[in-house]
Design an enzyme around this catalytic site. Structure first.
Site, PDB file in Angstrom:
ATOM      1  CD  GLU A 397      -1.851  -2.387   1.255  1.00 19.42           C
ATOM      2  OE1 GLU A 397      -2.729  -3.227   0.970  1.00 19.42           O
ATOM      3  OE2 GLU A 397      -0.723  -2.704   1.708  1.00 19.42           O
ATOM      4  CD  GLN A 419      -7.717  -7.174  -1.929  1.00 18.87           C
ATOM      5  OE1 GLN A 419      -7.257  -7.848  -0.988  1.00 18.87           O
ATOM      6  NE2 GLN A 419      -7.400  -7.408  -3.198  1.00 18.87           N
ATOM      7  CG  PHE A 420     -10.956  -5.212   2.718  1.00 22.36           C
ATOM      8  CD1 PHE A 420     -12.325  -5.424   2.815  1.00 22.36           C
ATOM      9  CD2 PHE A 420     -10.181  -6.165   2.079  1.00 22.36           C
ATOM     10  CE1 PHE A 420     -12.903  -6.571   2.280  1.00 22.36           C
ATOM     11  CE2 PHE A 420     -10.744  -7.310   1.543  1.00 22.36           C
ATOM     12  CZ  PHE A 420     -12.114  -7.517   1.637  1.00 22.36           C
ATOM     13  CG  ASP A 422     -10.337  -2.916   7.703  1.00 22.25           C
ATOM     14  OD1 ASP A 422     -10.768  -3.097   8.841  1.00 22.25           O
ATOM     15  OD2 ASP A 422     -11.072  -2.857   6.694  1.00 22.25           O
ATOM     16  CG  PHE A 423      -5.925  -4.158   3.691  1.00 22.48           C
ATOM     17  CD1 PHE A 423      -6.201  -4.703   4.947  1.00 22.48           C
ATOM     18  CD2 PHE A 423      -6.179  -4.936   2.577  1.00 22.48           C
ATOM     19  CE1 PHE A 423      -6.717  -5.987   5.080  1.00 22.48           C
ATOM     20  CE2 PHE A 423      -6.686  -6.224   2.698  1.00 22.48           C
ATOM     21  CZ  PHE A 423      -6.957  -6.757   3.953  1.00 22.48           C
ATOM     22  CG  HIS A 464     -11.087  -8.126   5.984  1.00 23.69           C
ATOM     23  ND1 HIS A 464     -10.399  -8.913   6.872  1.00 23.69           N
ATOM     24  CD2 HIS A 464     -10.441  -8.254   4.799  1.00 23.69           C
ATOM     25  CE1 HIS A 464      -9.383  -9.504   6.250  1.00 23.69           C
ATOM     26  NE2 HIS A 464      -9.382  -9.118   4.993  1.00 23.69           N
TER      27      HIS A 464
END
Length: 658
Positions: A397, A419-420, A422-423, A464
């Site tokens: 990321e 992608q989420f 959270d990431f 997630h």
């Protein structure tokens, strides 16, 4: 020290000498000014001048260079007027940051230099983005980026090297191995003989160069950069050199063995090259004195200009207005044709139409190409726009967000799909320290949209399911958007991509395929900072956003007797405070509903704003309703207990009875 001048003419040899000498003489003067308190800090490059000067001399003027603390020679070789550098170091307006950042923490598009931030690693990722832009535009240019051996231990460096290799980006990665990361010697930093050897693991070409030999630096880098222009690829260079002064002047060099200092003092790049030129009959003592006098005169004349410049006078409007690049919103109205779309479809359609409207817009993210993203939002995009513009990325990321920043520096918009949401923690630093601060620091915008699939309600567990918008509403320089309906999502996404500032665009996963709405089929925009009044009433104001909007509406469907204003904020930064205040002053009661956990969430700030601006109009305390102050659990019954959804009705009825 051996110098090979076989391929160079006399003019070039003397020009390199003058270029070497200038940063050394400037430094000697700056060290005096530092002791006099006329500049605040100094990171010395004495003993390392050959690297910055040699590399920059081998670059073309229109090619970007991303230097570090000790690369004064980059700036002087690019012929930046000295008074501007002196003003920068004194925090004056003729510098490059309007007094907002110090030393070499600045960039300038005019001279194609992108300055560092104290978090050293992001430089490599930003260089990737600039090089990607060069490759997309077929410019046949090299991007050069510097770091020290200490910085190579940062994860961002490894991510960026991997991305550059996978994408075959024309980047010259320069490591100045100068012996110490502040006081930590190399043997305590890494356990390999040469940092250049790491290139093998990335499938990358590498070279080791004597960083104190100006002719070796210049000739080898000239050959390598010319090769990269013809055959775009990344190359890793390790320059062997030494730092002759402290990390910065206050730290000193007591931790360095004296015999090591003496050994490297004999390898001084200027003294050795000067002796070589004299032995070759290319420089006399008289010419040496004349050259030094000319440079010293230039330094003194430019110092007079900088010293005569008035100190910056603080201006509140200027400071506030420079956080973001000015954005002239264009209100594009939709036509009458509509179709019923799910939230996921509206986002996909809006993204596709923006790709058509902005012909160089790039989408990057994990699995976004042929696979179409984990939520299938970019399905079919590769066929429509090609793999150059729809780019699968490695799982990294930080490097990808930094690459998006580099694309912006080179004039290309980008959308990065996390992608989420959270990431984003794996790329948090470039978001809050690079994207957010760049325009304020040196007037460089970050034309980047980060798409952030988020939220609970899908039994995805702690990693997630977060709604982490409050991490970013706190950070000046970022815009935060959080739509609850397909119509809003499509129009706001179009605006986010048009906006030249960094935007975090939150998309609630539980709403992707559960909410439908008639949405205009053509391209349209919606303004930021304008909330939507979904219902009107007189008893209470309900303020919310995201999935919580639907929780509130469902509750009111059950209690049709409640007369409430329902405000869907839609954007959290900027925030439509006018809509909030107008409603609260009318109803006298306010309840704020968020999916995020309570403490430190945006509901707390909205509550404070209402108390400060609407206190006299309130008939009851402002109520915040939020999820539990715990991580988000996985199993259904625990997730339901966690979410604010289950407690909103009770708290709403209590407040109405107050």
């Amino acid at each position: 020290m051996k110098f090979d001048k076989s391929t160079l003419n006399n003019d070039t040899l003397l020009d390199l000498y003058k270029r070497l000498l200038k940063p050394r003489l400037i430094e000697e003067k700056m060290l005096i000014l530092l002791r006099q308190g006329k500049i605040s800090k100094w990171f010395s490059g004495i003993g390392q001048e050959a690297i910055a000067v040699g590399v920059t001399s081998a670059m073309q003027d229109e090619e970007y260079i991303l230097p570090m603390h000790r690369n004064l020679g980059v700036f002087t070789t690019r012929n930046i007027p000295l008074y501007r550098l002196f003003s920068q170091w004194q925090g004056k307006a003729n510098g490059f940051t309007k007094g907002r950042d110090r030393s070499f923490h600045f960039g300038t598009q005019q001279y194609k230099i992108v300055g560092m931030i104290s978090h050293l690693g992001p430089q490599f990722g930003v260089a990737d983005g600039i090089a990607l832009a060069s490759k997309l535009k077929n410019k046949n240019q090299v991007t050069t980026v510097f770091t020290g051996e200490g910085g190579t231990s940062e994860g961002d460096i490894h991510e960026a090297l991997n991305v550059a290799s996978v994408w075959q980006l024309p980047v010259l990665f320069c490591i100045e191995n100068n012996g110490y990361g502040l006081s930590t010697p190399t043997k305590e930093q890494y356990n390999c003989e040469n940092l250049a050897d790491r290139a093998i693991g990335y499938g990358m070409e590498s070279h080791i160069i004597d960083g104190n030999n100006i002719l070796e630096v210049y000739t080898k880098i000239s050959e390598i950069t010319e090769s990269i222009r013809k055959n775009p690829r990344p190359v890793l260079i390790e320059f062997k050199t030494f730092r002759m002064r402290g990390h910065e002047e206050a730290s000193g060099t007591k931790y360095v063995p004296q015999d090591l200092m003496d050994q490297w003092a004999k390898k001084d790049p200027i003294e050795n090259y000067q002796e070589f030129l004299k032995n070759e009959g290319l420089l006399t003592d008289e010419e040496e004195v004349k050259i030094k006098e000319e440079i010293i005169h230039e330094i003194n004349e430019h110092l007079k200009i900088a010293f005569a410049e008035e100190p910056i006078t603080p201006n509140l409007n200027t400071e506030l207005n420079d956080v973001f690049q000015e954005f002239k919103y264009q209100d594009i109205k939709p036509k009458e044709n509509t179709s019923e779309l799910r939230l996921v479809d509206a986002i996909s359609e809006g993204l596709k139409q923006s790709m058509q409207r902005h012909e160089d817009l790039v989408i990057m993210g994990q699995d976004v190409a042929e696979y179409g993203g984990v939520f299938k939002i970019t399905e079919g995009f590769v066929e429509a726009f090609g793999k150059e513009r729809v780019r699968n990325t490695p799982i990294c990321e930080s490097a990808i967000i930094e690459s998006a920043m580099g694309l912006s520096i080179a004039g290309i918009k980008s959308v990065v799909e996390l992608q989420f949401s959270d990431f984003v923690t794996s790329g948090f630093n470039p978001v809050v320290n690079y994207l957010a601060k760049s325009h304020y620091r040196w007037s460089q915008n970050a034309d980047v949209v980060l798409r952030m699939p988020c939220g609970a309600g899908v039994a995805a567990g702690p990693f997630h399911s977060q709604t982490n918008e409050a991490w970013f509403t706190k950070t000046p320089g970022l815009k935060v958007v959080f739509p609850a309906f397909p119509y809003d999502a499509k129009g706001l996404l179009a605006t986010a991509i048009s906006d030249p500032n960094p935007v975090l665009f939150f998309e609630h996963k539980a709403l992707y395929r559960s909410i439908r709405q008639e949405v205009p089929t053509d391209y349209y925009t919606l303004p930021f900072g304008k909330a939507s009044l979904l219902k009107e009433g007189n008893d209470i104001t309900i303020i919310t956003y995201g999935a919580a909007v639907h929780w509130a509406l469902n509750t009111l469907d059950v209690h049709s007797n409640i007369s409430a204003d329902v405000i869907d904020l839609r954007t959290l930064q900027p925030l439509d405070t006018e809509a909030i205040y107008t409603s609260v002053k009318k109803t006298g009661k306010a309840i704020i509903l968020q999916e995020d956990s309570l403490f430190g969430g945006i509901a707390s700030d909205i509550s404070s704003l209402i108390m400060e601006h609407c206190f006299e109009h309130l008939d009851a305390p402002v109520k915040r309703v939020a999820s539990l102050d715990t991580p988000i659990p996985f199993i259904n019954q625990l997730e339901e207990q966690y979410l604010a959804k289950g407690k909103f009705e009770e708290e709403l009825l209590k407040l109405l009875e107050y």
